[in-house]
Design a protein around this motif. Structure first.
Motif, mmCIF file in Angstrom:
data_model
loop_
_atom_site.group_PDB
_atom_site.id
_atom_site.type_symbol
_atom_site.label_atom_id
_atom_site.label_comp_id
_atom_site.label_asym_id
_atom_site.label_seq_id
_atom_site.Cartn_x
_atom_site.Cartn_y
_atom_site.Cartn_z
ATOM 1 N N SER A 36 50.159 45.107 42.429
ATOM 2 C CA SER A 36 49.236 44.115 41.721
ATOM 3 C C SER A 36 47.881 44.844 41.996
ATOM 4 C CB SER A 36 49.492 42.748 42.449
ATOM 5 O OG SER A 36 50.772 42.482 42.605
ATOM 6 N N LEU A 37 47.670 45.820 41.251
ATOM 7 C CA LEU A 37 46.388 46.510 41.244
ATOM 8 C C LEU A 37 45.295 45.836 40.870
ATOM 9 C CD1 LEU A 37 47.442 49.870 39.751
ATOM 10 C CD2 LEU A 37 47.288 49.459 42.097
ATOM 11 N N HIS A 38 45.352 44.818 40.067
ATOM 12 C CA HIS A 38 44.194 43.814 39.477
ATOM 13 C C HIS A 38 43.986 42.737 40.355
ATOM 14 C CE1 HIS A 38 43.942 46.717 36.139
ATOM 15 N NE2 HIS A 38 45.040 46.466 35.955
ATOM 16 N N GLU A 39 44.833 42.284 41.281
ATOM 17 C CA GLU A 39 44.581 40.985 42.126
ATOM 18 C C GLU A 39 43.721 41.314 43.205
ATOM 19 O OE1 GLU A 39 45.965 37.978 41.832
ATOM 20 O OE2 GLU A 39 47.258 38.257 40.256
ATOM 21 N N THR A 40 42.752 40.556 43.229
ATOM 22 C CA THR A 40 41.796 40.591 44.379
ATOM 23 C C THR A 40 42.060 39.447 45.303
ATOM 24 O OG1 THR A 40 40.352 39.000 42.986
ATOM 25 C CG2 THR A 40 39.982 41.419 42.907
ATOM 26 N N GLU A 41 42.800 38.204 45.077
ATOM 27 C CA GLU A 41 43.047 37.341 46.226
ATOM 28 C C GLU A 41 44.837 37.830 46.824
ATOM 29 O OE1 GLU A 41 41.374 34.405 46.777
ATOM 30 O OE2 GLU A 41 39.867 35.060 45.140
ATOM 31 N N ASP A 42 44.600 37.023 47.932
ATOM 32 C CA ASP A 42 45.872 37.341 48.603
ATOM 33 C C ASP A 42 47.024 36.509 47.871
ATOM 34 O OD1 ASP A 42 44.522 38.669 50.715
ATOM 35 O OD2 ASP A 42 44.608 37.015 52.011
ATOM 36 N N VAL A 43 48.097 37.398 47.446
ATOM 37 C CA VAL A 43 49.332 36.840 47.030
ATOM 38 C C VAL A 43 50.474 37.235 47.750
ATOM 39 C CG1 VAL A 43 48.146 36.943 44.503
ATOM 40 C CG2 VAL A 43 49.355 39.019 45.460
ATOM 41 N N GLU A 71 44.286 41.512 61.367
ATOM 42 C CA GLU A 71 45.659 41.791 61.898
ATOM 43 C C GLU A 71 46.146 42.981 61.271
ATOM 44 O OE1 GLU A 71 48.713 41.813 63.478
ATOM 45 O OE2 GLU A 71 48.040 40.229 64.415
ATOM 46 N N PRO A 72 46.453 44.207 61.972
ATOM 47 C CA PRO A 72 47.207 45.221 61.392
ATOM 48 C C PRO A 72 48.437 44.934 60.311
ATOM 49 C CG PRO A 72 46.707 45.701 63.611
ATOM 50 C CD PRO A 72 46.448 44.231 63.472
ATOM 51 N N SER A 73 49.185 44.282 60.645
ATOM 52 C CA SER A 73 50.442 43.950 59.680
ATOM 53 C C SER A 73 49.823 43.072 58.510
ATOM 54 C CB SER A 73 51.197 42.839 60.672
ATOM 55 O OG SER A 73 50.512 41.747 60.772
ATOM 56 N N TYR A 74 48.671 42.337 58.605
ATOM 57 C CA TYR A 74 48.104 41.902 57.350
ATOM 58 C C TYR A 74 47.556 42.825 56.492
ATOM 59 C CZ TYR A 74 44.453 39.800 54.567
ATOM 60 O OH TYR A 74 43.693 39.300 53.497
ATOM 61 N N CYS A 75 46.963 43.924 57.052
ATOM 62 C CA CYS A 75 46.196 44.841 56.371
ATOM 63 C C CYS A 75 47.441 46.051 55.752
ATOM 64 C CB CYS A 75 45.552 45.661 57.022
ATOM 65 S SG CYS A 75 44.046 44.896 57.894
ATOM 66 N N LEU A 76 48.417 45.954 56.426
ATOM 67 C CA LEU A 76 49.645 46.923 55.865
ATOM 68 C C LEU A 76 50.214 46.117 54.811
ATOM 69 C CD1 LEU A 76 50.969 48.221 59.410
ATOM 70 C CD2 LEU A 76 49.779 49.551 57.581
ATOM 71 N N GLN A 77 50.555 44.976 55.042
ATOM 72 C CA GLN A 77 51.341 44.125 53.731
ATOM 73 C C GLN A 77 50.361 44.249 52.753
ATOM 74 O OE1 GLN A 77 54.497 43.351 53.945
ATOM 75 N NE2 GLN A 77 54.370 42.673 52.022
ATOM 76 N N LYS A 78 49.105 43.890 52.984
ATOM 77 C CA LYS A 78 48.216 43.874 51.500
ATOM 78 C C LYS A 78 48.224 45.037 51.006
ATOM 79 C CE LYS A 78 43.552 42.245 50.362
ATOM 80 N NZ LYS A 78 43.933 40.889 49.834
ATOM 81 N N THR A 79 48.014 46.225 51.715
ATOM 82 C CA THR A 79 48.368 47.250 50.978
ATOM 83 C C THR A 79 49.693 47.645 50.318
ATOM 84 O OG1 THR A 79 46.705 48.485 52.920
ATOM 85 C CG2 THR A 79 48.073 49.851 51.286
ATOM 86 N N ARG A 80 50.494 47.211 50.730
ATOM 87 C CA ARG A 80 51.815 47.189 50.058
ATOM 88 C C ARG A 80 51.697 46.491 49.007
ATOM 89 N NH1 ARG A 80 57.393 45.772 53.008
ATOM 90 N NH2 ARG A 80 58.918 47.469 51.863
ATOM 91 N N THR A 81 51.137 45.262 49.009
ATOM 92 C CA THR A 81 51.135 44.411 47.776
ATOM 93 C C THR A 81 50.206 44.829 46.366
ATOM 94 O OG1 THR A 81 51.477 42.504 49.283
ATOM 95 C CG2 THR A 81 50.614 42.004 47.096
ATOM 96 N N MET A 82 49.202 45.517 47.057
ATOM 97 C CA MET A 82 48.277 45.992 46.266
ATOM 98 C C MET A 82 48.883 47.191 45.166
ATOM 99 S SD MET A 82 45.301 44.388 46.372
ATOM 100 C CE MET A 82 43.876 45.592 45.711
ATOM 101 N N LYS A 83 49.752 47.852 45.801
ATOM 102 C CA LYS A 83 50.494 48.915 45.024
ATOM 103 C C LYS A 83 50.985 48.370 43.857
ATOM 104 C CE LYS A 83 51.564 51.908 48.777
ATOM 105 N NZ LYS A 83 52.754 52.495 49.446
#
Length: 731
Positions: free
Chosen positions: A702-709, A688-700
């Protein structure tokens, strides 16, 4: 008694068809429901008889455990009730009680029962509500108490349908709109609402005559009063049916100012026809045509609009949610993606200002804001574009008023124009493949897809099964099979009928009526996983291509072109047999849902990945991969080769040609979507594109998080294409 006996016979015949006892003439399949409703349309006074019979049949089906009768009977009943001039409260109460009983059954019975129970509760308090709301939204009538708009878009692939069929569909949809206008639709709402509330005391002929003699401004004024009265009754818990009727009677007497109260004649009930919905027909010739039509529906171009306005809109926003109902239909709905982080300092500046009613000065000052920097919104932010105009009823506002010390939260401004685009696709699995592409693009990805084209022998292609999705939906939902899948036989027949003045009398806009019924009553989605494929070519300088498919990926060995390659291929085939050497890496699907990665090497002439399963009771969450493997056999007479089917179930798979020999890839059985010179493919469920975009935003953050948070954890991960049916998948 004779009328009741005839209607009962028709209903029982309808139920026998659901049991597989089809009429002797195949051309009558799918016509039984339509002819039943048309019979009632010609004699609206018989609506109560049909409703009473359907209630008895529903109760009999429940007692006898004929559950497959329940949903078709319930849809037939509700459609009759919406169009009926007046149904007694006692009869509505029986239907309401039955719908409440369905809440104890599994899905989809409890889902449909709850939906119809909610509607019936409103209808009992304010008779005519369902008819009124349907006409207002379908005709996009301007009305503040109920500001929702709907439109049906029919898309047909001109390469899949003949010119005669396309012309017949254009004629049919245009004929449906000929006798309709906003004025006539407003009059229909006024008349039907009055008759539904006042019953036989309503002078229909006098009301019609009065509305024909007054200017449009008066009709619009009374229309707004009627709508406001109905919506208020639905929102006020203290208002009962009698109080609502009293309110409407005052408006009724105002309209018929020349008549004294109580002088209306008592006679047979007359019906008010339900206007045909707003339908537009399109030949799907451009990839972004669906996107453009949806944009124009939401933001119509005006004379003051600049030429590049539309293209700028296309670049700056995305559509969040589409619900489709295909093989003959798909329905679209836009929903909200919240971009509010929940932190006060992140709120837009405008959100901190208390709401004040719009005025010319306020609007002008808002548009003349100076000193700002124009910033192109990010993909995630751009998804908020449609929040002001494309939310389902009851959706929450885009931004909440912040709670600051000493400031009383202002009331939220209601959304003004809420849009629902219902998209109908005419075709087969190939147009659904294009729909999956468009759907994926609308949900946030680049609208440009890299393609290669390979002409295909249509005689060979004609032998393929192009209607797997339709077959699956028909097995999952018998009412879909009876009403929609039968259109594949009816549409070509109607298209070849000679053009004559009596043609429309014979067909009676059959196609338009059936599509309207489907769009109005078919709201239970069956979701199909969209799969992403990444394609690598044998030319290192060529960029990999990314595409999606819905039903099938087919791969075959590509014929060699050069003499050198041909000579090498012949030697290889003599030693190892036909085909090419492949390395297959995949995650095996097991019942425990634990992922197990396997790697195997084999020689193959081709493979097929099927996303649509033959058993509708299984979940559509994995691919059936059938690889034609070449086995070398050594015996006394020499070397021989045999082809065996290697079957596996997976969600993720990678296939690579180890000898760098290319193969072709065809998506969704469409000869226009064929890739050549391929050496490797990677297939996985499309995210889902919105999932990918939100995950990218979250990773900014939480650089060391691999799980979805955070929010990502609760967002849908896979991109599913929902196709609406009448029942969903019946368990």
């Amino acid at each position: 008694a004779e009328v009741e006996s005839d209607i009962l016979r028709r209903v029982r015949t309808l139920l026998r068809e659901l049991d597989g006892h089809h009429p002797a003439c195949q051309c009558d399949r799918g016509m039984l429901r339509w002819t039943l409703h048309k019979k009632i349309d010609r004699n609206p006074s018989n609506s109560s008889i049909l409703v009473r019979i359907l209630v008895k049949e529903l109760e009999r089906a429940e007692r006898g455990d004929f559950r497959h009768y329940i949903i078709p009977l319930l849809h037939t009943l509700m459609y009759t009730l919406i169009k009926a001039p007046c149904i007694s409260d006692e009869l509505c109460s029986r239907v309401y009680d039955f719908c409440k009983k369905l809440l104890t059954l599994p899905k989809p019975f409890c889902t449909i029962g709850l939906d119809y129970a909610i509607r019936l509760k409103m209808e009992r308090t304010a008779p005519g509500t369902l008819y009124q709301r349907m006409v207002i939204s379908e005709q996009s009538l301007k009305c503040d108490p109920y500001p929702y708009q709907e439109k049906i878009f029919i898309f047909a692939d001109p390469e899949l349908l003949s010119e005669a069929i396309c012309n017949a569909l254009v004629t049919d949809t245009e004929a449906a709109q000929v006798s309709q206008s906003p004025q006539s639709c407003m009059c229909d709402v006024i008349i039907h609402t009055m008759q539904a509330a006042l019953g036989e005391t309503c002078d229909i002929n006098g009301l019609k005559a009065r509305l024909q003699d007054v200017p449009m401004s008066d009709i619009e004024h009374w229309f707004q009063q009627v709508v406001a009265a109905v919506e208020c009754a639905g929102n006020e818990a203290s208002v009962d049916r009698d109080q609502h009727a009293a309110r409407l009677e005052k408006i009724y007497c105002t309209i018929l100012s020349s008549m004294q109260e109580g002088d209306a004649p008592v006679g047979e009930m007359e019906g008010t026809p339900l206007p045909n919905p707003n339908i537009s027909f399109h030949l799907w010739t451009e990839d972004d045509q669906l996107w453009k039509e949806l944009v124009l529906f939401i933001r119509p171009l005006s004379a003051s609009c600049e030429p590049d306005c539309l293209s700028q809109d296309l670049d700056n926003f995305e559509i969040r949610d589409i619900i489709s109902d295909c093989e003959c239909c798909e329905q679209t709905r836009f929903s909200v993606l919240s971009t509010d982080s929940g932190i006060e300092r992140d709120l837009p500046v405008a959100a901190e200002e208390p709401f004040t009613p719009f005025s010319a000065e306020a609007e002008q000052s808002r548009l003349q804001r100076k000193g700002g920097i124009k910033k192109k919104p990010s993909p995630l932010e751009s998804m908020a574009f449609l929040q002001a105009g494309c939310n389902a009823p009851g959706a929450k506002p885009t931004v909440k008023s912040p709670r600051r010390p000493g400031v009383i939260p202002e009331p939220v401004v209601p959304l003004q124009r809420l849009h629902t685009a219902r998209v109908v696709m005419l075709g087969d699995d190939r147009i659904l493949g294009r729909l999956a592409q468009a759907y994926h693009s609308l949900r946030g990805h680049d609208r440009t897809l890299h393609r290669a084209f390979l002409p295909q022998d249509h005689a060979a292609a004609a032998q393929e099964e192009f209607c797997e999705v339709a077959g699956y939906l028909g097995r999952a939902d018998p009412w879909y099979e009876s009403n929609i899948n039968t259109l594949c036989h009816m549409i070509p027949k109607l298209a070849t009928m000679p053009s004559s003045p009596s043609k429309h009398l014979v067909t009676d806009l059959f196609i338009t009526d059936v599509i309207s019924y489907y769009v109005r009553m078919g709201i239970q989605p069956v979701c199909f996983q969209v799969y992403a494929v990444k394609i690598f070519f044998n030319d290192p300088a060529q960029e990999p291509a990314e595409d999606v498919f819905l039903t099938e990926l087919r791969s075959q060995v590509q014929e060699s072109i050069s003499h050198k390659d041909l000579s090498t291929t012949k030697k290889k085939m003599t030693l190892d047999g036909p085909g090419i050497d492949l390395t297959v890496t995949y995650r095996k699907v097991v019942l425990s849902n634990r992922e197990k990665e396997l790697v195997m090497a084999l020689r193959s002439t081709g493979l097929v990945m099927k996303a649509i399963l033959t058993d509708e009771s299984e979940d559509l969450v994995y691919l059936n991969v059938n690889i034609t493997e070449i086995i070398k056999i050594n015996n006394l007479s020499g070397r021989s080769f045999s082809a065996v089917a290697n079957r596996l179930k997976t969600r993720d798979i990678k296939i690579r040609s180890t000898e760098q020999r290319p193969f072709t890839v065809c998506l969704d059985k469409d000869s226009r979507r064929v890739y050549r010179n391929v050496i490797s493919i990677e297939v996985s469920p499309c995210l889902e594109p919105s999932y990918c975009l939100q995950k990218t935003r979250t990773m900014k953050f939480s650089l060391h998080e691999t799980e979805d948070v955070g929010l990502v954890k609760y967002m849908p991960k896979s991109l599913l294409l929902p196709i609406n049916t009448f029942a969903g998948a019946i368990q």
